[in-house]
Design an enzyme around this catalytic site. Structure first.
Site, PDB file in Angstrom:
ATOM      1  N   LYS A 173       0.841  -1.208   0.000  1.00  0.00           N
ATOM      2  CA  LYS A 173       0.000   0.000   0.000  1.00  0.00           C
ATOM      3  C   LYS A 173       0.876   1.258   0.000  1.00  0.00           C
ATOM      4  CE  LYS A 173      -0.447  -0.365   5.024  1.00  0.00           C
ATOM      5  NZ  LYS A 173      -1.309  -0.964   6.071  1.00  0.00           N
ATOM      6  N   ARG A 222     -11.480  -0.597  13.157  1.00  0.00           N
ATOM      7  CA  ARG A 222     -11.145   0.210  11.984  1.00  0.00           C
ATOM      8  C   ARG A 222     -11.998  -0.267  10.824  1.00  0.00           C
ATOM      9  NH1 ARG A 222      -5.017   0.359   9.642  1.00  0.00           N
ATOM     10  NH2 ARG A 222      -5.486  -1.831   9.304  1.00  0.00           N
ATOM     11  N   TYR A 270      16.963  27.926  12.845  1.00  0.00           N
ATOM     12  CA  TYR A 270      15.749  28.446  13.488  1.00  0.00           C
ATOM     13  C   TYR A 270      15.765  28.220  14.994  1.00  0.00           C
ATOM     14  CZ  TYR A 270      13.315  28.957   9.018  1.00  0.00           C
ATOM     15  OH  TYR A 270      12.931  29.345   7.785  1.00  0.00           O
ATOM     16  N   MET A 323      13.395  23.752   5.864  1.00  0.00           N
ATOM     17  CA  MET A 323      12.531  23.111   4.866  1.00  0.00           C
ATOM     18  C   MET A 323      13.338  22.324   3.839  1.00  0.00           C
ATOM     19  SD  MET A 323       9.579  24.723   2.422  1.00  0.00           S
ATOM     20  CE  MET A 323       8.562  25.317   3.752  1.00  0.00           C
TER      21      MET A 323
HETATM   22  C1  LIG Z   1      -0.620  -2.175   6.558  1.00  0.00           C
HETATM   23  C2  LIG Z   1      -1.252  -3.468   6.784  1.00  0.00           C
HETATM   24  C3  LIG Z   1      -0.469  -4.630   6.873  1.00  0.00           C
HETATM   25  C4  LIG Z   1       1.049  -4.601   6.871  1.00  0.00           C
HETATM   26  O1  LIG Z   1       1.513  -4.114   8.097  1.00  0.00           O
HETATM   27  P1  LIG Z   1       3.077  -4.134   8.460  1.00  0.00           P
HETATM   28  O2  LIG Z   1       3.090  -3.985   9.932  1.00  0.00           O
HETATM   29  O3  LIG Z   1       3.701  -2.979   7.767  1.00  0.00           O
HETATM   30  O4  LIG Z   1       3.611  -5.426   7.994  1.00  0.00           O
HETATM   31  C5  LIG Z   1      -1.121  -5.848   6.984  1.00  0.00           C
HETATM   32  N1  LIG Z   1      -2.465  -5.921   7.024  1.00  0.00           N
HETATM   33  C6  LIG Z   1      -3.254  -4.824   6.949  1.00  0.00           C
HETATM   34  C7  LIG Z   1      -4.728  -4.974   6.986  1.00  0.00           C
HETATM   35  C8  LIG Z   1      -2.671  -3.565   6.848  1.00  0.00           C
HETATM   36  O5  LIG Z   1      -3.450  -2.468   6.815  1.00  0.00           O
END
Ligand SMILES: *Cc1c(COP(=O)(O)O)cnc(C)c1O
Length: 372
Positions: free
Chosen positions: A41, A135, A256, A304
């Protein structure tokens, strides 16, 4: 016509062979009866979804979880012959694209399941169930209702999955609670395959592996559970160019907020990397850059698009403008940077990868596409 060359002052080097090695390490950990799915993702945590999926497919990975439909279709159009699932994206309205591109939806709520069950012919889908994350996923009440009405008989999910909230803490009671709830649901539905663990869950042991582990962070070298000794190879190197070198007299402020003051006549190098490249603002005065066997502390706040390092103790000849210094690599990893900045490692990786130019190492030969 005037063409201005693009500057790449901050470069993230992505070692595809290290991603492949981490895939093999996880595969060995879980054994031959458990499939290792790659979670890619958000553009493979920023590292480039096409390059990463091709390298993983070459290493034997045949199941990918994309973040949304666009990502899944990008994997499809790169001709990878694997199962591609989408974690969460408007299945009910975009359904025809799932079908035409042979992309597997993860069904996350009752209305998506209704869409599956309203279809005449069975459709391949994965079912996400809620076990303690609140979720996505059907609650156990949703599951029972659909079980009693016969939905799962007519339209069995090919995978039932859930997600652990605390798998980076081995002894957390949440892990047992969630796996008990997950077992109760899978005993009811008896799906072809079950999947509970993400990266950290791999190290919780056999009871958490089920049939498929869904691994993101670990493939990209992140050791979020702090497993020792760390079996994962670091995947990225972050390099930045020195833009300028200046002499700063004793007692002067740098950056800064004047958070750093020289305690001696100093030489300060300005690097072409800042928080726009994903280098956390909070790492100023906390980490060091390395080059030519030397280490130079970051001084003052990250700006930045630039950052200062103190090079007073380093011979002048080795730090000149255009020399490149290393901020992330074998000896200082994304997890180390995240710890220094009190941040979350996947977030740091994603921001750095999105903010810097990327360069790939060890591209598998099947991946080199000739430009015509
Ligand atoms: C992001 C995600 C993962 C992978 O998680 P990692 O801890 O990065 O391996 C697996 N399953 C779901 C549903 C996720 O949202």
């Amino acid at each position: 016509m005037l063409s201005i060359p693009q500057r790449a002052d901050a470069v993230l080097e992505v070692n595809l062979a290290a991603i492949q090695a981490n895939f093999k390490t996880v595969s060995v950990m879980v054994g031959p009866h458990v499939r290792v799915a790659a979670v890619v993702k958000n553009d493979a945590y920023g590292l480039g979804i096409i390059e990463v999926t091709r390298a993983l497919a070459a290493a034997g990975c045949d199941l990918f979880f994309a973040g949304d439909l666009h990502e899944a279709m990008a994997i499809r159009s790169s001709k990878i012959g694997a199962t591609v699932a989408v974690l969460c994206d408007q299945f009910t309205t975009l359904r025809k694209y799932y079908r035409s591109s042979r992309i597997t939806p993860v069904v996350n709520n009752p209305s998506e399941l209704d869409a599956i069950s309203a279809a005449g012919e069975p459709e391949t889908y994965f079912l996400n169930v809620e076990t303690g994350f609140s979720r996505f996923g059907l609650t156990s009440d949703d599951v029972r209702r659909h079980y009693l009405s016969g939905t799962f008989k007519r339209h069995p999910p090919s995978v039932v999955l859930s997600h652990l909230a605390c798998s980076n803490r081995v002894a957390d009671a949440m892990n047992v609670l969630q796996s008990n709830r997950f077992r109760a649901i899978s005993n009811l539905l008896k799906p072809a395959r079950c999947s509970l663990a993400a990266s950290a869950g791999v190290w919780l042991g056999k009871n958490f592996h089920f049939d498929i582990v869904r691994v993101g962070s670990a493939l990209f070298g992140l050791n979020n559970a702090g497993i020792q000794p760390n079996p994962l190879l670091p995947v990225v190197k972050l390099q930045a160019n020195i833009l300028d070198v200046r002499n700063v007299p004793k007692g002067e402020a740098v950056g800064y907020g004047a958070t750093f003051r020289t305690v001696r006549d100093s030489r300060i190098a300005i690097l072409g990397i800042g928080y726009k490249h994903g280098l956390p603002w909070a790492c100023g005065n906390k980490i060091s850059a390395r080059f030519a066997g030397y280490s130079a502390p970051l001084v003052g706040r990250t700006s930045m698009d630039s950052t200062a390092i103190d090079i007073t103790d380093i011979p002048e000849a080795v730090c000149l403008p255009t020399v490149s210094v290393e901020l992330l690599g074998e000896s200082f990893t994304v997890n180390d940077l995240a710890a220094a900045a009190d941040a979350y490692a996947p977030e740091v990786l994603m921001r750095v990868a999105a903010g810097c130019a990327r360069r790939y190492l060890n591209v598998p030969s099947a991946l080199i596409v000739k430009s015509q």
